[in-house]
Design an enzyme around this catalytic site. Structure first.
Site, PDB file in Angstrom:
ATOM      1  N   PHE A 125      34.090  54.936  55.799  1.00  0.00           N
ATOM      2  CA  PHE A 125      32.752  54.612  56.286  1.00  0.00           C
ATOM      3  C   PHE A 125      31.710  54.993  55.237  1.00  0.00           C
ATOM      4  O   PHE A 125      30.674  55.556  55.517  1.00  0.00           O
ATOM      5  CB  PHE A 125      32.490  55.298  57.634  1.00  0.00           C
ATOM      6  CG  PHE A 125      31.447  54.583  58.456  1.00  0.00           C
ATOM      7  CD1 PHE A 125      31.670  53.291  58.919  1.00  0.00           C
ATOM      8  CD2 PHE A 125      30.238  55.191  58.754  1.00  0.00           C
ATOM      9  CE1 PHE A 125      30.708  52.624  59.668  1.00  0.00           C
ATOM     10  CE2 PHE A 125      29.270  54.535  59.502  1.00  0.00           C
ATOM     11  CZ  PHE A 125      29.502  53.251  59.960  1.00  0.00           C
ATOM     12  N   LYS A 161      41.610  46.731  44.061  1.00  0.00           N
ATOM     13  CA  LYS A 161      41.220  46.124  42.795  1.00  0.00           C
ATOM     14  C   LYS A 161      42.327  46.145  41.730  1.00  0.00           C
ATOM     15  O   LYS A 161      42.521  45.176  41.030  1.00  0.00           O
ATOM     16  CB  LYS A 161      39.971  46.830  42.265  1.00  0.00           C
ATOM     17  CG  LYS A 161      38.774  46.570  43.175  1.00  0.00           C
ATOM     18  CD  LYS A 161      37.473  46.585  42.456  1.00  0.00           C
ATOM     19  CE  LYS A 161      36.883  47.945  42.369  1.00  0.00           C
ATOM     20  NZ  LYS A 161      35.432  47.912  42.138  1.00  0.00           N
ATOM     21  N   GLU A 183      36.064  54.477  40.535  1.00  0.00           N
ATOM     22  CA  GLU A 183      37.164  53.575  40.147  1.00  0.00           C
ATOM     23  C   GLU A 183      36.761  52.712  38.949  1.00  0.00           C
ATOM     24  O   GLU A 183      37.602  52.372  38.119  1.00  0.00           O
ATOM     25  CB  GLU A 183      37.605  52.717  41.332  1.00  0.00           C
ATOM     26  CG  GLU A 183      38.336  53.549  42.384  1.00  0.00           C
ATOM     27  CD  GLU A 183      38.748  52.742  43.607  1.00  0.00           C
ATOM     28  OE1 GLU A 183      39.136  51.571  43.472  1.00  0.00           O
ATOM     29  OE2 GLU A 183      38.671  53.305  44.722  1.00  0.00           O
ATOM     30  N   HIS A 186      38.170  52.714  34.350  1.00  0.00           N
ATOM     31  CA  HIS A 186      38.515  51.634  33.412  1.00  0.00           C
ATOM     32  C   HIS A 186      37.913  51.863  32.030  1.00  0.00           C
ATOM     33  O   HIS A 186      38.188  51.098  31.106  1.00  0.00           O
ATOM     34  CB  HIS A 186      38.000  50.285  33.937  1.00  0.00           C
ATOM     35  CG  HIS A 186      38.740  49.771  35.130  1.00  0.00           C
ATOM     36  ND1 HIS A 186      39.916  49.051  35.030  1.00  0.00           N
ATOM     37  CD2 HIS A 186      38.489  49.870  36.449  1.00  0.00           C
ATOM     38  CE1 HIS A 186      40.345  48.737  36.247  1.00  0.00           C
ATOM     39  NE2 HIS A 186      39.494  49.223  37.123  1.00  0.00           N
TER      40      HIS A 186
HETATM   41  N1  LIG Z   1      37.543  44.072  45.664  1.00  0.00           N
HETATM   42  C1  LIG Z   1      36.250  44.275  45.496  1.00  0.00           C
HETATM   43  O1  LIG Z   1      35.512  43.351  45.161  1.00  0.00           O
HETATM   44  C2  LIG Z   1      35.654  45.636  45.708  1.00  0.00           C
HETATM   45  C3  LIG Z   1      34.295  45.824  45.422  1.00  0.00           C
HETATM   46  C4  LIG Z   1      33.728  47.059  45.653  1.00  0.00           C
HETATM   47  C5  LIG Z   1      34.518  48.107  46.109  1.00  0.00           C
HETATM   48  N2  LIG Z   1      35.845  47.917  46.342  1.00  0.00           N
HETATM   49  C6  LIG Z   1      36.698  49.031  46.804  1.00  0.00           C
HETATM   50  O2  LIG Z   1      36.308  49.476  48.080  1.00  0.00           O
HETATM   51  C7  LIG Z   1      36.706  50.847  48.233  1.00  0.00           C
HETATM   52  C8  LIG Z   1      35.625  51.631  48.960  1.00  0.00           C
HETATM   53  O3  LIG Z   1      34.528  51.804  48.101  1.00  0.00           O
HETATM   54  P1  LIG Z   1      33.153  52.538  48.547  1.00  0.00           P
HETATM   55  O4  LIG Z   1      32.320  52.594  47.317  1.00  0.00           O
HETATM   56  O5  LIG Z   1      32.620  51.907  49.789  1.00  0.00           O
HETATM   57  O6  LIG Z   1      33.665  54.014  48.898  1.00  0.00           O
HETATM   58  P2  LIG Z   1      32.783  55.287  49.329  1.00  0.00           P
HETATM   59  O7  LIG Z   1      33.125  56.416  48.423  1.00  0.00           O
HETATM   60  O8  LIG Z   1      31.351  54.928  49.506  1.00  0.00           O
HETATM   61  O9  LIG Z   1      33.356  55.602  50.800  1.00  0.00           O
HETATM   62  C9  LIG Z   1      34.670  56.009  51.027  1.00  0.00           C
HETATM   63  C10 LIG Z   1      34.854  56.354  52.505  1.00  0.00           C
HETATM   64  O10 LIG Z   1      36.239  56.662  52.711  1.00  0.00           O
HETATM   65  C11 LIG Z   1      36.319  57.876  53.450  1.00  0.00           C
HETATM   66  N3  LIG Z   1      37.559  58.577  53.097  1.00  0.00           N
HETATM   67  C12 LIG Z   1      37.881  59.128  51.913  1.00  0.00           C
HETATM   68  N4  LIG Z   1      39.086  59.722  51.989  1.00  0.00           N
HETATM   69  C13 LIG Z   1      39.528  59.541  53.262  1.00  0.00           C
HETATM   70  C14 LIG Z   1      40.693  59.947  53.974  1.00  0.00           C
HETATM   71  N5  LIG Z   1      41.650  60.640  53.392  1.00  0.00           N
HETATM   72  N6  LIG Z   1      40.794  59.580  55.270  1.00  0.00           N
HETATM   73  C15 LIG Z   1      39.837  58.883  55.878  1.00  0.00           C
HETATM   74  N7  LIG Z   1      38.708  58.448  55.256  1.00  0.00           N
HETATM   75  C16 LIG Z   1      38.560  58.809  53.963  1.00  0.00           C
HETATM   76  C17 LIG Z   1      35.095  58.670  53.054  1.00  0.00           C
HETATM   77  O11 LIG Z   1      34.794  59.636  54.047  1.00  0.00           O
HETATM   78  C18 LIG Z   1      34.050  57.566  52.960  1.00  0.00           C
HETATM   79  O12 LIG Z   1      33.522  57.312  54.257  1.00  0.00           O
HETATM   80  C19 LIG Z   1      37.020  51.353  46.826  1.00  0.00           C
HETATM   81  O13 LIG Z   1      38.420  51.511  46.672  1.00  0.00           O
HETATM   82  C20 LIG Z   1      36.509  50.254  45.927  1.00  0.00           C
HETATM   83  O14 LIG Z   1      37.226  50.098  44.730  1.00  0.00           O
HETATM   84  C21 LIG Z   1      36.419  46.689  46.163  1.00  0.00           C
END
Ligand SMILES: NC(=O)c1ccc[n+]([C@@H]2O[C@H](COP(=O)([O-])OP(=O)(O)OC[C@H]3O[C@@H](n4cnc5c(N)ncnc54)[C@H](O)[C@@H]3O)[C@@H](O)[C@H]2O)c1
Length: 346
Positions: free
Chosen positions: A29, A139, A209, A213
């Site tokens: 979240f 990713k 992440e 890179h």
């Molecule tokens: N494919 C794409 O285009 C794309 C683009 C952007 C981000 N992403 C991916 O989306 C993912 C999320 O990114 P974000 O920036 O929103 O993350 P963020 O750091 O803002 O949020 C991560 C959330 O995960 C929760 N969390 C962490 N460890 C946990 C656990 N062990 N159990 C339960 N919840 C847990 C945290 O409390 C937090 O709410 C990343 O892996 C990122 O690479 C993908």
């Protein structure tokens, strides 16, 4: 002509009434999970009933209020403080137990740090006995390979899993798949993304992440960086991350879809962590040879006004809806965003 169960269910819905909507949960979240809650709020066909963070989870069959969930997470550190919520160091497992028969699908918006984290979570979900649809926005190629290795177990568990369903991989990989259809042979797929966010703390995992890179960094080093170290690194680059030749699963997905070998796919981009305006227009260029022998390039460019959150969460739920259609037809196992068409969520 046959109608899917989802179409029939939505046809029975009245405006603003979410009766019969697909019941969705968000794992993670943070930046994307919160954006997902906002994306779903006006949708008739999907209802956010569960949210999970590191310290707790919340479940409400009537649906979670996005503003309240976001404020609670911001002010108290976990959605577990919401009514119907629960604080737990094993929040994912507890949420999955609560989800049995109550949540149709989850968007996995978790950090993939370490690089094995998502696959470990998926193994836990398989072992739990929950059945439904899972969608990730993974990713890295090496991370997706771990998920692909779970394909048979996912199928046996009755889980329909769609991987690589964000922006890239995801929306742009799917666009490349469509663009390839004009060609007899695809020579190259070049993905270039521009991301602008006002502050890096809104997307801590995404930025860590991305740092992984950079030359001299890897996922483990990025995972162990303190917030102050991330801040100090960004100070040296004026908040800009320029990334080239990234290990991105678009290559694996396009190879699996039979479009081109993975060495013909390149991914790079620029992330501005101090300005919501995109530093460049995100696009995918697909070059190939037509049956007449002409070499040409199709380019698909995202509108500059669309945020990363819009381009990740929109596709993620479009694929989740497609996954529910598959699931209800008894099709389980693993699919990538390059082989399934996302379905627009109304
Ligand atoms: N494919 C794409 O285009 C794309 C683009 C952007 C981000 N992403 C991916 O989306 C993912 C999320 O990114 P974000 O920036 O929103 O993350 P963020 O750091 O803002 O949020 C991560 C959330 O995960 C929760 N969390 C962490 N460890 C946990 C656990 N062990 N159990 C339960 N919840 C847990 C945290 O409390 C937090 O709410 C990343 O892996 C990122 O690479 C993908």
């Amino acid at each position: 002509m046959s109608h899917s169960v989802v179409d029939l269910a939505s046809a029975q819905m009245v405006n603003s009434d979410k009766t019969g909507a697909i019941r969705v949960g968000v794992m993670g979240f943070g930046g994307l999970g919160q954006a997902a809650a906002r994306v779903l709020a006006p949708k008739r066909e999907m209802l956010l009933v569960a949210a999970v963070d590191r310290d707790g989870f919340a479940y409400s069959p009537e649906g979670l209020d996005p503003d309240r969930a976001i404020a609670t997470y911001r002010d108290r550190g976990s959605v577990g403080h919401l009514p119907g919520g629960s604080l737990s160091p094993t929040s994912i497992l507890e949420a999955i137990e609560a989800a049995k028969g109550n949540v149709d699908g989850f968007f996995l918006a978790l950090p993939n740090l370490p690089n094995t984290f998502m696959a470990e979570v998926v193994e836990q979900i398989i072992a739990s006995g929950w059945r439904g649809v899972l969608v990730d926005a993974l990713k890295r190629t090496s991370a997706m390979e771990q998920i692909l290795a779970l394909g048979d177990r996912l199928a046996n568990a009755g889980i329909t899993y769609l991987t690589g369903c964000g922006a890239t991989p995801g929306l742009l990989t799917a666009a490349a798949t469509i663009a390839a259809q004009s060609y007899a042979e695809v020579h190259s797929v070049k993905i270039t993304f521009g991301v602008g966010i006002a502050n890096w703390e809104a997307y801590r995992a995404t930025i860590r992440e991305d740092i992984a890179h950079m030359p001299g960094y890897d996922t483990e080093r990025a995972r162990l960086m303190t917030d102050a170290e991330v801040e100090a690194l960004l100070d040296t680059t004026n908040g800009i991350l320029s990334l080239e030749n990234m290990e991105h699963a678009d290559d694996l997905m396009l190879e699996l879809a039979g479009i081109c070998s993975r060495d013909r796919v390149t991914v790079g981009g620029v992330v501005d962590t101090r300005n919501a305006k995109k530093p460049l227009s995100t696009n995918v260029q697909v070059t190939g040879r037509t049956f007449e022998g002409k070499i040409s390039t199709h380019t698909f460019t995202l509108g500059d006004e669309t945020s990363m959150a819009a381009n990740v969460c929109g596709p993620a739920f479009g694929y989740l809806k497609a996954g529910v259609s598959l699931q209800r037809r008894g099709q389980f196992g693993l699919f990538t965003a390059a082989e399934i068409m996302p379905q627009f969520v109304r």
